[in-house]
Scaffold this motif. Structure first.
Motif, PDB file in Angstrom:
ATOM      1  N   TYR A 193      -7.724   3.564  -0.954  1.00  0.00           N
ATOM      2  CA  TYR A 193      -8.102   3.670   0.451  1.00  0.00           C
ATOM      3  C   TYR A 193      -8.237   5.126   0.873  1.00  0.00           C
ATOM      4  O   TYR A 193      -7.652   6.029   0.271  1.00  0.00           O
ATOM      5  CB  TYR A 193      -7.144   2.898   1.358  1.00  0.00           C
ATOM      6  CG  TYR A 193      -5.790   3.510   1.645  1.00  0.00           C
ATOM      7  CD1 TYR A 193      -5.594   4.373   2.726  1.00  0.00           C
ATOM      8  CD2 TYR A 193      -4.676   3.197   0.861  1.00  0.00           C
ATOM      9  CE1 TYR A 193      -4.348   4.908   3.016  1.00  0.00           C
ATOM     10  CE2 TYR A 193      -3.423   3.714   1.136  1.00  0.00           C
ATOM     11  CZ  TYR A 193      -3.260   4.571   2.221  1.00  0.00           C
ATOM     12  OH  TYR A 193      -2.008   5.095   2.488  1.00  0.00           O
ATOM     13  N   HIS A 194      -9.030   5.307   1.911  1.00  0.00           N
ATOM     14  CA  HIS A 194      -9.331   6.625   2.465  1.00  0.00           C
ATOM     15  C   HIS A 194      -8.855   6.659   3.906  1.00  0.00           C
ATOM     16  O   HIS A 194      -9.176   5.769   4.702  1.00  0.00           O
ATOM     17  CB  HIS A 194     -10.843   6.867   2.416  1.00  0.00           C
ATOM     18  CG  HIS A 194     -11.295   8.110   3.133  1.00  0.00           C
ATOM     19  ND1 HIS A 194     -11.261   9.362   2.544  1.00  0.00           N
ATOM     20  CD2 HIS A 194     -11.797   8.304   4.388  1.00  0.00           C
ATOM     21  CE1 HIS A 194     -11.732  10.259   3.401  1.00  0.00           C
ATOM     22  NE2 HIS A 194     -12.047   9.646   4.533  1.00  0.00           N
ATOM     23  N   PHE A 195      -8.091   7.693   4.263  1.00  0.00           N
ATOM     24  CA  PHE A 195      -7.681   7.873   5.647  1.00  0.00           C
ATOM     25  C   PHE A 195      -8.766   8.673   6.357  1.00  0.00           C
ATOM     26  O   PHE A 195      -8.980   9.847   6.063  1.00  0.00           O
ATOM     27  CB  PHE A 195      -6.339   8.593   5.730  1.00  0.00           C
ATOM     28  CG  PHE A 195      -5.693   8.528   7.092  1.00  0.00           C
ATOM     29  CD1 PHE A 195      -4.668   7.652   7.347  1.00  0.00           C
ATOM     30  CD2 PHE A 195      -6.147   9.345   8.127  1.00  0.00           C
ATOM     31  CE1 PHE A 195      -4.084   7.585   8.609  1.00  0.00           C
ATOM     32  CE2 PHE A 195      -5.581   9.288   9.388  1.00  0.00           C
ATOM     33  CZ  PHE A 195      -4.541   8.397   9.627  1.00  0.00           C
ATOM     34  N   ASP A 224      -9.100   3.463   6.181  1.00  0.00           N
ATOM     35  CA  ASP A 224      -7.970   3.421   7.103  1.00  0.00           C
ATOM     36  C   ASP A 224      -8.382   4.198   8.346  1.00  0.00           C
ATOM     37  O   ASP A 224      -8.504   5.420   8.318  1.00  0.00           O
ATOM     38  CB  ASP A 224      -6.759   4.055   6.413  1.00  0.00           C
ATOM     39  CG  ASP A 224      -5.509   4.093   7.286  1.00  0.00           C
ATOM     40  OD1 ASP A 224      -5.619   3.893   8.507  1.00  0.00           O
ATOM     41  OD2 ASP A 224      -4.423   4.352   6.741  1.00  0.00           O
ATOM     42  N   GLU A 245      -8.212  11.863   2.199  1.00  0.00           N
ATOM     43  CA  GLU A 245      -8.319  11.998   3.656  1.00  0.00           C
ATOM     44  C   GLU A 245      -9.440  12.975   3.936  1.00  0.00           C
ATOM     45  O   GLU A 245      -9.595  13.984   3.225  1.00  0.00           O
ATOM     46  CB  GLU A 245      -7.032  12.554   4.279  1.00  0.00           C
ATOM     47  CG  GLU A 245      -5.838  11.637   4.265  1.00  0.00           C
ATOM     48  CD  GLU A 245      -4.683  12.203   5.089  1.00  0.00           C
ATOM     49  OE1 GLU A 245      -4.933  13.057   5.973  1.00  0.00           O
ATOM     50  OE2 GLU A 245      -3.542  11.794   4.845  1.00  0.00           O
ATOM     51  N   ASN A 266      -4.718  12.633  -2.696  1.00  0.00           N
ATOM     52  CA  ASN A 266      -3.333  12.274  -2.957  1.00  0.00           C
ATOM     53  C   ASN A 266      -2.937  12.791  -4.341  1.00  0.00           C
ATOM     54  O   ASN A 266      -3.502  12.345  -5.346  1.00  0.00           O
ATOM     55  CB  ASN A 266      -3.197  10.754  -2.881  1.00  0.00           C
ATOM     56  CG  ASN A 266      -1.842  10.240  -3.350  1.00  0.00           C
ATOM     57  OD1 ASN A 266      -0.897  10.996  -3.550  1.00  0.00           O
ATOM     58  ND2 ASN A 266      -1.763   8.927  -3.531  1.00  0.00           N
ATOM     59  N   LYS A 284      -3.527   5.181  -1.660  1.00  0.00           N
ATOM     60  CA  LYS A 284      -4.266   6.221  -0.932  1.00  0.00           C
ATOM     61  C   LYS A 284      -4.876   7.212  -1.904  1.00  0.00           C
ATOM     62  O   LYS A 284      -4.198   7.763  -2.775  1.00  0.00           O
ATOM     63  CB  LYS A 284      -3.327   6.953   0.023  1.00  0.00           C
ATOM     64  CG  LYS A 284      -4.023   7.983   0.900  1.00  0.00           C
ATOM     65  CD  LYS A 284      -3.022   8.598   1.866  1.00  0.00           C
ATOM     66  CE  LYS A 284      -3.677   9.512   2.867  1.00  0.00           C
ATOM     67  NZ  LYS A 284      -2.695  10.048   3.840  1.00  0.00           N
ATOM     68  N   ASP A 302       0.860  -1.180   0.000  1.00  0.00           N
ATOM     69  CA  ASP A 302       0.000   0.000   0.000  1.00  0.00           C
ATOM     70  C   ASP A 302       0.892   1.223   0.000  1.00  0.00           C
ATOM     71  O   ASP A 302       1.921   1.267   0.675  1.00  0.00           O
ATOM     72  CB  ASP A 302      -0.988   0.001   1.154  1.00  0.00           C
ATOM     73  CG  ASP A 302      -0.346  -0.042   2.529  1.00  0.00           C
ATOM     74  OD1 ASP A 302      -0.121   1.034   3.117  1.00  0.00           O
ATOM     75  OD2 ASP A 302      -0.068  -1.153   3.020  1.00  0.00           O
ATOM     76  N   SER A 355       1.183   5.768  -0.770  1.00  0.00           N
ATOM     77  CA  SER A 355       0.548   7.084  -0.689  1.00  0.00           C
ATOM     78  C   SER A 355       1.420   8.075  -1.448  1.00  0.00           C
ATOM     79  O   SER A 355       2.354   7.686  -2.165  1.00  0.00           O
ATOM     80  CB  SER A 355       0.398   7.503   0.775  1.00  0.00           C
ATOM     81  OG  SER A 355       1.675   7.688   1.366  1.00  0.00           O
ATOM     82  N   TYR A 365      -2.984  -1.380  -2.659  1.00  0.00           N
ATOM     83  CA  TYR A 365      -3.925  -0.350  -2.252  1.00  0.00           C
ATOM     84  C   TYR A 365      -3.209   0.991  -2.329  1.00  0.00           C
ATOM     85  O   TYR A 365      -2.060   1.121  -1.883  1.00  0.00           O
ATOM     86  CB  TYR A 365      -4.441  -0.587  -0.834  1.00  0.00           C
ATOM     87  CG  TYR A 365      -5.739  -1.350  -0.789  1.00  0.00           C
ATOM     88  CD1 TYR A 365      -6.942  -0.735  -1.137  1.00  0.00           C
ATOM     89  CD2 TYR A 365      -5.770  -2.683  -0.398  1.00  0.00           C
ATOM     90  CE1 TYR A 365      -8.135  -1.421  -1.095  1.00  0.00           C
ATOM     91  CE2 TYR A 365      -6.967  -3.392  -0.349  1.00  0.00           C
ATOM     92  CZ  TYR A 365      -8.147  -2.751  -0.704  1.00  0.00           C
ATOM     93  OH  TYR A 365      -9.340  -3.440  -0.668  1.00  0.00           O
TER      94      TYR A 365
END
Length: 236
Positions: free
Chosen positions: A85-87, A121, A59, A65, A56, A32, A34, A54
């Motif tokens: 993915y999302h923080f 995340d 957020e 990103n 990023k 993963d 970012s 994955y």
């Protein structure tokens, strides 16, 4: 979704003294990444054994990103199974709003056989001096995660993968056991063994076992075979 036993992972240090080897014929490797990783050499990663990734995307409700598009397309061009993915920042907007932001900025899912369901995340607040649980009590945190999960499902037809640590889950949700039936677990535990699971899950789908290794980004194993990984991407 198909159930994969957590005991099917290959222990990273099974040959060390005192280690308990966990035998498994297959354990697809993944990473993963970012913005921190920037321009990833996806072809080299694939040649080094990476089969999924994955990436990023977002957020909160304001950050994207800047490398997402190039990283996602690069993984696609290299023939990897990939997802976004999302923080989560539970202190900067409701869960459903963050799910909508995520989906509208690359976090969607399609039944094309190469797209992993989006992941949330959710972990300790990285802000210096910030409250570990973003100022929410356990009940409010559970409601926030559920709102994100339900909204993502409504928009995509899949429930999001939940990335977390057992310690955070116990601390910030009160070890809530209500997500295991719908949300696949991506557990971060940087060790030679998987460790204890949060309440509600009997297994994991992905284990993040190290924050660095022979490939860019964090190092992961998928819990199953290559065929299982493809099935998970296609339909769960």
């Amino acid at each position: 979704m198909k159930s994969f036993s957590a005991l099917t992972f290959i222990a990273v240090a099974a040959t060390l003294a005192g280690a308990n080897p966990v035998e498994k014929r297959y354990s697809p490797s993944g990473i993963d990444v970012s913005a921190y990783q920037g321009n990833v050499n996806w072809g080299a990663a694939k040649n080094n054994g990476v089969t999924f990734a994955y990436i990023k995307a977002t957020e909160g409700v304001s950050y994207t990103n800047p490398s997402f598009s190039s990283q996602y397309q690069g993984a696609t061009n290299a023939g990897l199974i990939r997802g976004a993915y999302h923080f989560g920042h539970p202190n900067s907007g409701p869960g459903d709003a963050q799910a909508r932001y995520f989906v509208s900025h690359g976090g969607g899912w399609s039944n094309d056989g190469i797209t992993l369901p989006g992941a949330l995340d959710i972990e300790y607040n990285p802000a210096k001096g910030g409250n570990a649980c973003y100022g929410l009590g356990a009940s409010s945190m559970v409601q926030w995660i559920q709102a994100f999960s339900n909204q993502y499902n409504s928009l995509t037809g899949r429930y999001p993968v939940l990335y977390t640590t057992t310690d955070w889950w116990k601390t910030c949700t009160g070890n809530n056991g209500g997500f295991g039936n719908n949300n696949p677990l991506w557990l971060a535990h940087h060790s030679s063994n998987l460790g204890p699971l949060p309440a509600g899950w009997e297994d994991v789908v992905i284990w993040q076992y190290a924050e660095k290794g022979s490939n860019p980004g964090d190092q992961n194993y998928f819990n199953g075979s290559d065929d299982d990984l493809q099935q998970f991407a296609a339909s769960g």
